[in-house]
Design a protein around this motif. Sequence first.
Motif, PDB file in Angstrom:
ATOM      1  N   GLU A  73     -61.532 -27.740  26.829  1.00  0.00           N
ATOM      2  CA  GLU A  73     -60.195 -27.629  27.384  1.00  0.00           C
ATOM      3  C   GLU A  73     -60.272 -27.009  28.777  1.00  0.00           C
ATOM      4  OE1 GLU A  73     -58.780 -25.332  24.262  1.00  0.00           O
ATOM      5  OE2 GLU A  73     -58.420 -27.046  22.941  1.00  0.00           O
ATOM      6  N   PRO A  74     -59.429 -27.491  29.689  1.00  0.00           N
ATOM      7  CA  PRO A  74     -59.488 -26.985  31.064  1.00  0.00           C
ATOM      8  C   PRO A  74     -59.396 -25.456  31.131  1.00  0.00           C
ATOM      9  CG  PRO A  74     -57.982 -28.842  30.902  1.00  0.00           C
ATOM     10  CD  PRO A  74     -58.423 -28.526  29.517  1.00  0.00           C
ATOM     11  N   ALA A  75     -58.557 -24.877  30.269  1.00  0.00           N
ATOM     12  CA  ALA A  75     -58.366 -23.440  30.330  1.00  0.00           C
ATOM     13  C   ALA A  75     -59.625 -22.690  29.900  1.00  0.00           C
ATOM     14  CB  ALA A  75     -57.189 -23.022  29.464  1.00  0.00           C
TER      15      ALA A  75
ATOM     16  N   ARG B  27     -58.206 -15.124  23.986  1.00  0.00           N
ATOM     17  CA  ARG B  27     -59.369 -15.633  24.707  1.00  0.00           C
ATOM     18  C   ARG B  27     -60.003 -14.532  25.540  1.00  0.00           C
ATOM     19  NH1 ARG B  27     -56.876 -21.498  26.648  1.00  0.00           N
ATOM     20  NH2 ARG B  27     -57.422 -22.605  24.730  1.00  0.00           N
TER      21      ARG B  27
ATOM     22  N   SER C  78     -52.349 -28.354  23.894  1.00  0.00           N
ATOM     23  CA  SER C  78     -52.891 -29.073  22.737  1.00  0.00           C
ATOM     24  C   SER C  78     -53.537 -28.093  21.766  1.00  0.00           C
ATOM     25  CB  SER C  78     -53.879 -30.139  23.184  1.00  0.00           C
ATOM     26  OG  SER C  78     -55.072 -29.542  23.622  1.00  0.00           O
ATOM     27  N   ALA C  79     -54.085 -27.005  22.292  1.00  0.00           N
ATOM     28  CA  ALA C  79     -54.668 -25.986  21.405  1.00  0.00           C
ATOM     29  C   ALA C  79     -53.589 -25.393  20.512  1.00  0.00           C
ATOM     30  CB  ALA C  79     -55.337 -24.884  22.234  1.00  0.00           C
ATOM     31  N   ILE C  80     -52.399 -25.175  21.065  1.00  0.00           N
ATOM     32  CA  ILE C  80     -51.325 -24.590  20.262  1.00  0.00           C
ATOM     33  C   ILE C  80     -50.902 -25.567  19.162  1.00  0.00           C
ATOM     34  CG2 ILE C  80     -48.913 -23.837  20.298  1.00  0.00           C
ATOM     35  CD1 ILE C  80     -50.900 -21.756  21.298  1.00  0.00           C
TER      36      ILE C  80
ATOM     37  N   GLU D 112     -40.637 -20.228  13.799  1.00  0.00           N
ATOM     38  CA  GLU D 112     -41.085 -21.363  14.619  1.00  0.00           C
ATOM     39  C   GLU D 112     -40.799 -21.104  16.103  1.00  0.00           C
ATOM     40  OE1 GLU D 112     -42.734 -24.020  13.672  1.00  0.00           O
ATOM     41  OE2 GLU D 112     -42.685 -25.040  15.617  1.00  0.00           O
TER      42      GLU D 112
ATOM     43  N   TRP E 233     -56.344 -15.836  17.100  1.00  0.00           N
ATOM     44  CA  TRP E 233     -54.937 -16.274  17.235  1.00  0.00           C
ATOM     45  C   TRP E 233     -54.353 -16.548  15.843  1.00  0.00           C
ATOM     46  CZ3 TRP E 233     -51.578 -20.078  15.886  1.00  0.00           C
ATOM     47  CH2 TRP E 233     -50.402 -20.234  16.647  1.00  0.00           C
ATOM     48  N   SER E 234     -55.131 -17.251  15.011  1.00  0.00           N
ATOM     49  CA  SER E 234     -54.641 -17.607  13.679  1.00  0.00           C
ATOM     50  C   SER E 234     -54.393 -16.353  12.837  1.00  0.00           C
ATOM     51  CB  SER E 234     -55.652 -18.518  12.970  1.00  0.00           C
ATOM     52  OG  SER E 234     -55.776 -19.734  13.678  1.00  0.00           O
TER      53      SER E 234
ATOM     54  N   ARG F 287     -52.993 -25.197  11.714  1.00  0.00           N
ATOM     55  CA  ARG F 287     -53.779 -24.203  10.973  1.00  0.00           C
ATOM     56  C   ARG F 287     -52.884 -23.118  10.396  1.00  0.00           C
ATOM     57  NH1 ARG F 287     -59.105 -21.991  14.106  1.00  0.00           N
ATOM     58  NH2 ARG F 287     -59.039 -20.378  12.513  1.00  0.00           N
ATOM     59  N   LEU F 288     -51.884 -22.724  11.200  1.00  0.00           N
ATOM     60  CA  LEU F 288     -50.967 -21.677  10.739  1.00  0.00           C
ATOM     61  C   LEU F 288     -50.175 -22.140   9.520  1.00  0.00           C
ATOM     62  CD1 LEU F 288     -49.643 -18.886  11.176  1.00  0.00           C
ATOM     63  CD2 LEU F 288     -48.027 -19.987  12.729  1.00  0.00           C
TER      64      LEU F 288
ATOM     65  N   ARG G  15     -52.797 -27.687  17.603  1.00  0.00           N
ATOM     66  CA  ARG G  15     -53.834 -27.608  16.572  1.00  0.00           C
ATOM     67  C   ARG G  15     -53.706 -26.291  15.799  1.00  0.00           C
ATOM     68  NH1 ARG G  15     -57.999 -27.517  19.994  1.00  0.00           N
ATOM     69  NH2 ARG G  15     -58.430 -25.334  19.613  1.00  0.00           N
ATOM     70  N   LEU G  16     -53.475 -25.202  16.537  1.00  0.00           N
ATOM     71  CA  LEU G  16     -53.361 -23.893  15.897  1.00  0.00           C
ATOM     72  C   LEU G  16     -52.124 -23.816  15.011  1.00  0.00           C
ATOM     73  CD1 LEU G  16     -54.431 -21.645  18.887  1.00  0.00           C
ATOM     74  CD2 LEU G  16     -55.662 -21.986  16.744  1.00  0.00           C
ATOM     75  N   HIS G  17     -51.063 -24.521  15.424  1.00  0.00           N
ATOM     76  CA  HIS G  17     -49.844 -24.540  14.618  1.00  0.00           C
ATOM     77  C   HIS G  17     -50.130 -25.146  13.250  1.00  0.00           C
ATOM     78  CE1 HIS G  17     -45.842 -25.695  13.231  1.00  0.00           C
ATOM     79  NE2 HIS G  17     -45.339 -24.837  14.088  1.00  0.00           N
TER      80      HIS G  17
ATOM     81  N   TYR H  92     -50.863  -8.860  33.476  1.00  0.00           N
ATOM     82  CA  TYR H  92     -50.938 -10.100  34.260  1.00  0.00           C
ATOM     83  C   TYR H  92     -50.980 -11.353  33.401  1.00  0.00           C
ATOM     84  CZ  TYR H  92     -51.633  -7.299  38.414  1.00  0.00           C
ATOM     85  OH  TYR H  92     -51.455  -6.413  39.441  1.00  0.00           O
TER      86      TYR H  92
ATOM     87  N   ARG I  19     -53.734 -16.693  34.921  1.00  0.00           N
ATOM     88  CA  ARG I  19     -52.519 -17.189  34.280  1.00  0.00           C
ATOM     89  C   ARG I  19     -52.567 -18.691  34.052  1.00  0.00           C
ATOM     90  NH1 ARG I  19     -48.365 -13.658  34.565  1.00  0.00           N
ATOM     91  NH2 ARG I  19     -46.929 -15.389  34.456  1.00  0.00           N
ATOM     92  N   HIS I  20     -53.689 -19.304  34.428  1.00  0.00           N
ATOM     93  CA  HIS I  20     -53.802 -20.752  34.282  1.00  0.00           C
ATOM     94  C   HIS I  20     -53.629 -21.161  32.830  1.00  0.00           C
ATOM     95  CE1 HIS I  20     -55.076 -24.852  34.681  1.00  0.00           C
ATOM     96  NE2 HIS I  20     -56.044 -24.672  33.805  1.00  0.00           N
ATOM     97  N   ASP I  21     -52.738 -22.096  32.578  1.00  0.00           N
ATOM     98  CA  ASP I  21     -52.473 -22.529  31.212  1.00  0.00           C
ATOM     99  C   ASP I  21     -52.284 -24.035  31.250  1.00  0.00           C
ATOM    100  OD1 ASP I  21     -50.209 -21.365  28.627  1.00  0.00           O
ATOM    101  OD2 ASP I  21     -52.070 -22.466  28.558  1.00  0.00           O
ATOM    102  N   GLY I  22     -53.388 -24.759  31.398  1.00  0.00           N
ATOM    103  CA  GLY I  22     -53.325 -26.211  31.557  1.00  0.00           C
ATOM    104  C   GLY I  22     -52.987 -26.918  30.265  1.00  0.00           C
TER     105      GLY I  22
ATOM    106  N   GLY J 101     -54.818 -28.214  28.172  1.00  0.00           N
ATOM    107  CA  GLY J 101     -55.699 -27.829  27.074  1.00  0.00           C
ATOM    108  C   GLY J 101     -55.082 -26.775  26.190  1.00  0.00           C
ATOM    109  N   SER J 102     -54.370 -25.823  26.780  1.00  0.00           N
ATOM    110  CA  SER J 102     -53.757 -24.756  25.991  1.00  0.00           C
ATOM    111  C   SER J 102     -52.624 -25.287  25.131  1.00  0.00           C
ATOM    112  CB  SER J 102     -53.222 -23.663  26.914  1.00  0.00           C
ATOM    113  OG  SER J 102     -54.276 -23.118  27.657  1.00  0.00           O
TER     114      SER J 102
ATOM    115  N   HIS K 262     -41.849 -25.315  11.305  1.00  0.00           N
ATOM    116  CA  HIS K 262     -41.809 -26.784  11.359  1.00  0.00           C
ATOM    117  C   HIS K 262     -43.055 -27.314  10.650  1.00  0.00           C
ATOM    118  CE1 HIS K 262     -42.334 -30.726  13.614  1.00  0.00           C
ATOM    119  NE2 HIS K 262     -41.194 -30.860  12.969  1.00  0.00           N
TER     120      HIS K 262
ATOM    121  N   LEU L 119     -52.521 -16.762  22.938  1.00  0.00           N
ATOM    122  CA  LEU L 119     -53.844 -17.400  22.948  1.00  0.00           C
ATOM    123  C   LEU L 119     -54.651 -16.935  24.155  1.00  0.00           C
ATOM    124  CD1 LEU L 119     -55.824 -19.348  21.659  1.00  0.00           C
ATOM    125  CD2 LEU L 119     -54.764 -21.214  22.941  1.00  0.00           C
ATOM    126  N   ARG L 120     -53.980 -16.798  25.291  1.00  0.00           N
ATOM    127  CA  ARG L 120     -54.700 -16.318  26.473  1.00  0.00           C
ATOM    128  C   ARG L 120     -55.200 -14.888  26.277  1.00  0.00           C
ATOM    129  NH1 ARG L 120     -50.838 -17.385  31.306  1.00  0.00           N
ATOM    130  NH2 ARG L 120     -49.413 -18.166  29.734  1.00  0.00           N
TER     131      ARG L 120
END
Lengths: 206, 176
Positions: free
Chosen positions: B109-111, B39, A20-22, B24, B51-52, A28-29, A24-26, B136, A12-15, A17-18, A89, B35-36
Amino acid sequence: MTPEPDVLRRLRHDGDGSISAIGRLHERLIEAASSHDLLDVAYRVLDTPVGPLLLAATPAGLVRIAFTDQGHDAVLDDLARRVSPRVLHAPSRLDPAARQLHEYFSGRRRRFDLPLDLQLAHGFRRLVLDWLTDLDYGSTASYAAVAAAIGKPKAVRAVGTACATNPVPVVVPCHRVVRSDGGAGGYVGGLETKHVLLALEAGARP
Amino acid sequence: MAPRGGASPTGVRGTPIVSLPPFEAVVVEHGPVVLRVCRAVVGPHDADDVWSETFLAALGAYPRLAPDSNVRGWLATIAHRKGIDWIRSRNRAPLAVARVPDHPGPTAEPALRDDALWRAVAALPTKQRGAVLYHYVADLPYAEVGQLIGSSEAAARRAASDGLRTLRSTVNRERP
């Protein structure tokens, strides 16, 4: 058997990095949605001297401007219901509107040159907005004069309603409509905002 | 007057009483969880693409979604399908995480750095992997997990439990 807490936590780790990934992905979307004609409503918030303004546009043009008092979230919900729930947005889609509003508020623009989507105004209200679009910067007209100009001299109150429900205030200048007795009348963004806009236009006159 | 079959309830002006929030809000609320899931299905390298595709497909179908739907479950279903499509189109096994570099660079990225765990997730039998992911990671109740992986609620619960046990032993073996 109790699951290994470490494995559960790692799953469940979502540091950071996730997150900032969202971001970037936003972006792209937005690009993909735009190229697939799925960006029905783009919006952004613009800081102005009359507070943060919500700006929203369809592919046809600017569809909504809202003051904070109107509740930006409520306005977005309304757009989702009345225009399309495909609301995203997408600040860059509003760049021309943001630039022209910035110029207007700094006294360097007297007329907006933006495509408008007036689908949220119908019938008589739409007629009033169309007429107001040609009402010159720095001038005012009374509710009665607007009613007379569009051939419905008895519809003075309806002109007031059309102004109060103007989906794109500032750009369609309903703030230039005042009472026959010289009073300011009401305003969708609050009376203080109306005074600020009228003073801005009076002060910026050559 | 006979009720109109299948019609959704409408308000006085014909607008739906329950309406969909702006898309949004869906991206902000569910984007990280989806995203998880991506992945875990196709591995961290291809997860962004899946994801995209998932959110573009969701955006296209969104106006037809019933307003009281479980949006997270709906997105997880699309992500699941897009992930499977992605794997098939690449004509390779879901062990895509095998392409993860042994030594992630400092910009990773850490994840994404927990390769051992996600390699173990990818190696799980399909139903166990789905059950672990959807329960989970995506927080779906077992009844909905079961629908996604084609099992009963009880079987989904067992699969998640078995999958987690396998993960624990695999990961502990890789990291003595």
